[in-house]
Design a protein around this motif. Structure first.
Motif, PDB file in Angstrom:
ATOM      1  N   LEU A  21     -29.925  -9.666  -2.933  1.00  0.00           N
ATOM      2  CA  LEU A  21     -28.588 -10.224  -3.073  1.00  0.00           C
ATOM      3  C   LEU A  21     -28.538 -11.285  -4.170  1.00  0.00           C
ATOM      4  CD1 LEU A  21     -27.821 -10.535   0.746  1.00  0.00           C
ATOM      5  CD2 LEU A  21     -27.067  -8.743  -0.801  1.00  0.00           C
ATOM      6  N   GLN A  22     -29.693 -11.553  -4.786  1.00  0.00           N
ATOM      7  CA  GLN A  22     -29.743 -12.533  -5.866  1.00  0.00           C
ATOM      8  C   GLN A  22     -30.494 -11.934  -7.056  1.00  0.00           C
ATOM      9  OE1 GLN A  22     -30.816 -16.606  -4.792  1.00  0.00           O
ATOM     10  NE2 GLN A  22     -30.981 -15.998  -2.657  1.00  0.00           N
ATOM     11  N   THR A  60     -29.174 -19.992  -0.006  1.00  0.00           N
ATOM     12  CA  THR A  60     -28.565 -20.618  -1.184  1.00  0.00           C
ATOM     13  C   THR A  60     -28.390 -22.118  -0.977  1.00  0.00           C
ATOM     14  OG1 THR A  60     -26.364 -20.244  -0.276  1.00  0.00           O
ATOM     15  CG2 THR A  60     -27.237 -18.549  -1.768  1.00  0.00           C
ATOM     16  N   GLN A 117     -14.378 -11.300  -0.294  1.00  0.00           N
ATOM     17  CA  GLN A 117     -13.717 -12.425   0.389  1.00  0.00           C
ATOM     18  C   GLN A 117     -14.604 -13.661   0.438  1.00  0.00           C
ATOM     19  OE1 GLN A 117     -14.106  -9.325   1.711  1.00  0.00           O
ATOM     20  NE2 GLN A 117     -12.486  -8.851   3.181  1.00  0.00           N
ATOM     21  N   ASP A 118     -15.927 -13.466   0.266  1.00  0.00           N
ATOM     22  CA  ASP A 118     -16.843 -14.605   0.346  1.00  0.00           C
ATOM     23  C   ASP A 118     -17.014 -15.310  -1.005  1.00  0.00           C
ATOM     24  OD1 ASP A 118     -17.194 -14.128   3.030  1.00  0.00           O
ATOM     25  OD2 ASP A 118     -19.100 -13.079   2.800  1.00  0.00           O
ATOM     26  N   LEU A 153     -17.822 -16.641   6.777  1.00  0.00           N
ATOM     27  CA  LEU A 153     -18.246 -15.621   5.815  1.00  0.00           C
ATOM     28  C   LEU A 153     -17.940 -14.241   6.386  1.00  0.00           C
ATOM     29  CD1 LEU A 153     -21.746 -16.840   4.510  1.00  0.00           C
ATOM     30  CD2 LEU A 153     -19.554 -16.971   3.341  1.00  0.00           C
ATOM     31  N   TYR A 154     -17.806 -13.252   5.509  1.00  0.00           N
ATOM     32  CA  TYR A 154     -17.546 -11.882   5.948  1.00  0.00           C
ATOM     33  C   TYR A 154     -18.800 -11.032   5.982  1.00  0.00           C
ATOM     34  CZ  TYR A 154     -12.528 -12.410   6.004  1.00  0.00           C
ATOM     35  OH  TYR A 154     -11.267 -12.794   6.330  1.00  0.00           O
ATOM     36  N   ARG A 163     -28.289 -17.432 -12.223  1.00  0.00           N
ATOM     37  CA  ARG A 163     -28.488 -16.375 -11.231  1.00  0.00           C
ATOM     38  C   ARG A 163     -27.134 -15.890 -10.734  1.00  0.00           C
ATOM     39  NH1 ARG A 163     -30.088 -19.221  -5.387  1.00  0.00           N
ATOM     40  NH2 ARG A 163     -28.453 -20.791  -5.540  1.00  0.00           N
ATOM     41  N   LEU A 218     -27.430 -15.315   3.513  1.00  0.00           N
ATOM     42  CA  LEU A 218     -27.443 -16.016   2.226  1.00  0.00           C
ATOM     43  C   LEU A 218     -27.107 -17.500   2.383  1.00  0.00           C
ATOM     44  CD1 LEU A 218     -25.772 -13.835  -0.577  1.00  0.00           C
ATOM     45  CD2 LEU A 218     -28.054 -14.838  -0.581  1.00  0.00           C
ATOM     46  N   ARG A 233     -19.680 -10.355  -0.464  1.00  0.00           N
ATOM     47  CA  ARG A 233     -18.401  -9.704  -0.212  1.00  0.00           C
ATOM     48  C   ARG A 233     -17.294 -10.382  -1.035  1.00  0.00           C
ATOM     49  NH1 ARG A 233     -17.346  -7.078   4.923  1.00  0.00           N
ATOM     50  NH2 ARG A 233     -19.354  -6.293   5.611  1.00  0.00           N
ATOM     51  N   ARG A 265     -32.095  -3.923  -3.430  1.00  0.00           N
ATOM     52  CA  ARG A 265     -31.468  -4.430  -2.199  1.00  0.00           C
ATOM     53  C   ARG A 265     -31.295  -5.952  -2.205  1.00  0.00           C
ATOM     54  NH1 ARG A 265     -34.033  -3.326   3.018  1.00  0.00           N
ATOM     55  NH2 ARG A 265     -32.107  -4.186   3.839  1.00  0.00           N
ATOM     56  N   LYS A 282     -19.152  -7.635  -4.341  1.00  0.00           N
ATOM     57  CA  LYS A 282     -19.526  -6.240  -4.100  1.00  0.00           C
ATOM     58  C   LYS A 282     -18.277  -5.376  -4.282  1.00  0.00           C
ATOM     59  CE  LYS A 282     -23.101  -7.221  -0.683  1.00  0.00           C
ATOM     60  NZ  LYS A 282     -23.622  -7.007   0.675  1.00  0.00           N
ATOM     61  N   MET A 319     -26.208 -23.331   1.086  1.00  0.00           N
ATOM     62  CA  MET A 319     -24.828 -23.623   1.484  1.00  0.00           C
ATOM     63  C   MET A 319     -24.754 -24.117   2.915  1.00  0.00           C
ATOM     64  SD  MET A 319     -21.335 -21.497   1.097  1.00  0.00           S
ATOM     65  CE  MET A 319     -21.805 -20.069   2.030  1.00  0.00           C
ATOM     66  N   GLN A 353     -21.745 -23.822  -4.026  1.00  0.00           N
ATOM     67  CA  GLN A 353     -23.015 -23.091  -4.044  1.00  0.00           C
ATOM     68  C   GLN A 353     -23.062 -22.198  -5.267  1.00  0.00           C
ATOM     69  OE1 GLN A 353     -23.699 -25.116  -1.584  1.00  0.00           O
ATOM     70  NE2 GLN A 353     -25.698 -24.440  -2.293  1.00  0.00           N
ATOM     71  N   VAL A 372     -15.538 -18.706  -1.137  1.00  0.00           N
ATOM     72  CA  VAL A 372     -16.223 -19.625  -0.216  1.00  0.00           C
ATOM     73  C   VAL A 372     -17.422 -20.248  -0.926  1.00  0.00           C
ATOM     74  CG1 VAL A 372     -17.392 -19.846   2.016  1.00  0.00           C
ATOM     75  CG2 VAL A 372     -15.478 -18.239   1.767  1.00  0.00           C
ATOM     76  N   TYR A 373     -18.235 -19.407  -1.576  1.00  0.00           N
ATOM     77  CA  TYR A 373     -19.406 -19.928  -2.294  1.00  0.00           C
ATOM     78  C   TYR A 373     -18.988 -20.879  -3.418  1.00  0.00           C
ATOM     79  CZ  TYR A 373     -22.695 -17.060   0.243  1.00  0.00           C
ATOM     80  OH  TYR A 373     -23.458 -16.536   1.245  1.00  0.00           O
ATOM     81  N   LEU A 399     -25.202 -14.205  -7.332  1.00  0.00           N
ATOM     82  CA  LEU A 399     -25.247 -13.891  -5.902  1.00  0.00           C
ATOM     83  C   LEU A 399     -24.295 -12.739  -5.668  1.00  0.00           C
ATOM     84  CD1 LEU A 399     -24.757 -17.394  -4.216  1.00  0.00           C
ATOM     85  CD2 LEU A 399     -26.919 -16.185  -4.624  1.00  0.00           C
ATOM     86  N   LEU A 400     -24.776 -11.694  -5.016  1.00  0.00           N
ATOM     87  CA  LEU A 400     -23.920 -10.541  -4.726  1.00  0.00           C
ATOM     88  C   LEU A 400     -23.370 -10.704  -3.312  1.00  0.00           C
ATOM     89  CD1 LEU A 400     -22.897  -7.794  -5.705  1.00  0.00           C
ATOM     90  CD2 LEU A 400     -24.931  -6.767  -4.685  1.00  0.00           C
TER      91      LEU A 400
END
Lengths: 219, 219
Positions: free
Chosen positions: A37-38, B151, A54-55, B141-142, A47, B147, A52, A35, A8, B153, A64, A58-59, A49-50
């Motif tokens: 997130l996918q 997902t 900082q995340d 996560l932030y 696909r 999700l 943050r 709205r 984002k 995860m 993921q 992590v994904y 994934l929308l």
């Protein structure tokens, strides 16, 4: 399904343009009325994934998402276990040390030992001052770091600077640049090595200078 | 000058109404065209700093603000060294464990050992599962924690729930409530004890049930 984690905020538009090169159309994410997130693309074989900024790592670290776009600043702060594929050349900014423009400091080394430095980039700031051999007290903040010196809570800040407008508006000046940052393409190391979900097909279609493809992936 | 740290977001409006009782008018902060992070009140004898909710206890702990308003959830997660003065009774929400509504889990104890639990509340989640004696892998996560299960995860999430709408929209259900949260009035312990900047004058004017004033401050 190939999954791509997109950040984002400031890097989103250029990230979507970047993946369009590989026939992946995620423009739906730019619609403010959208709205979700996918978003699916390429006839449902990929696909986005929308999440943050900082995340994103992590994904990708947890597998993921096989790919992600994230600023070098986030990678430096979080040090996630992800494969670093390419510098995408957009999202230029810098992590800098800043102080009040009325202060007398000419460099970060002149800051008083044990002074307070406010930052969202706690680990980057700690490493920087450790390398300078200057012990400081890092005050972790989540937002509006520029309030640190204005309220007298901290002598300096370590923060991302893009145009420099926020610093100027708050009477602060840059003292040092710690590093410059741009958007980076990252991958889940194992998915990249194993070419999961036809990952390398897409990577080859992204016009990236000097990118290594799976057969050349680092050991 | 008396300085009060107010949290951006859901608690701001009620916090401003609360301080109006003591003649402190910070309504300027509610004006969307107002971009300042500081507002003066009471003929310049008091000011409010508008900061991120997580930063409120930082400003209060470091003594840059003598008072602050923050959710109990932030206090539980960060465990800052601040004096906890009163429950202000607004901003009700709860920290809950949630899973996919299609899952078969009837309680948090039934989650598989070593499963992943995504959360912004890493410390609260860790303590909760430690108390259950159930080892889990907390994924920090932030944002958009919902999700995590969507997902694949994470098996579960630990997140704040207010109306429950976000959970429902994402096909998740609450499994357990870890704690309920409301807005709290916090103070810098030394300023409170020493009645700096006429702090107790203002605290007495705030109509708070059961609040202790400085002569009764805890040892």
């Amino acid at each position: 399904m190939l999954t791509i984690a997109l950040p984002k905020g400031a890097l989103l538009k250029d990230s979507i343009t970047f993946f369009a090169q590989a026939g992946l159309d995620f423009r739906e994410l730019l619609d403010p009325s959208h709205r979700q997130l996918q978003v699916l693309a390429a006839q449902g074989t990929a696909r986005a994934l929308l999440v943050r900024a900082q995340d994103v790592p992590v994904y990708v670290q947890y597998g993921q998402a096989q790919l992600g776009v994230v600023g070098f600043d986030v990678l430096e702060e979080k040090q996630p276990q992800v494969a670093h594929l390419a510098d995408l050349g957009f999202g230029h900014c810098r992590l800098s040390v800043a102080v009040k423009s009325t202060s007398s400091y000419g460099s970060a080394r002149e800051l008083p030992a044990h002074c307070r430095v406010a930052s969202k980039f706690v680990h980057c700031a700690q490493r920087y001052f450790q390398d300078l051999d200057l012990p400081v007290d890092i005050v972790p903040l989540y937002g509006s770091v520029e309030l640190g010196p204005l309220t007298g809570m901290s002598e300096a800040i370590v923060d991302l600077v893009s145009t420099g407008r926020t610093l100027r508006e708050n009477g602060l000046v840059e003292l040092e640049q710690i590093f410059t940052s741009t958007a980076r393409l990252i991958a889940h190391p194992l998915s990249y090595r194993l070419n999961s979900d036809n990952l390398c097909h897409y990577i080859k279609r992204l016009r990236i200078d000097g990118i290594r493809i799976e057969s050349e992936a680092p050991a």
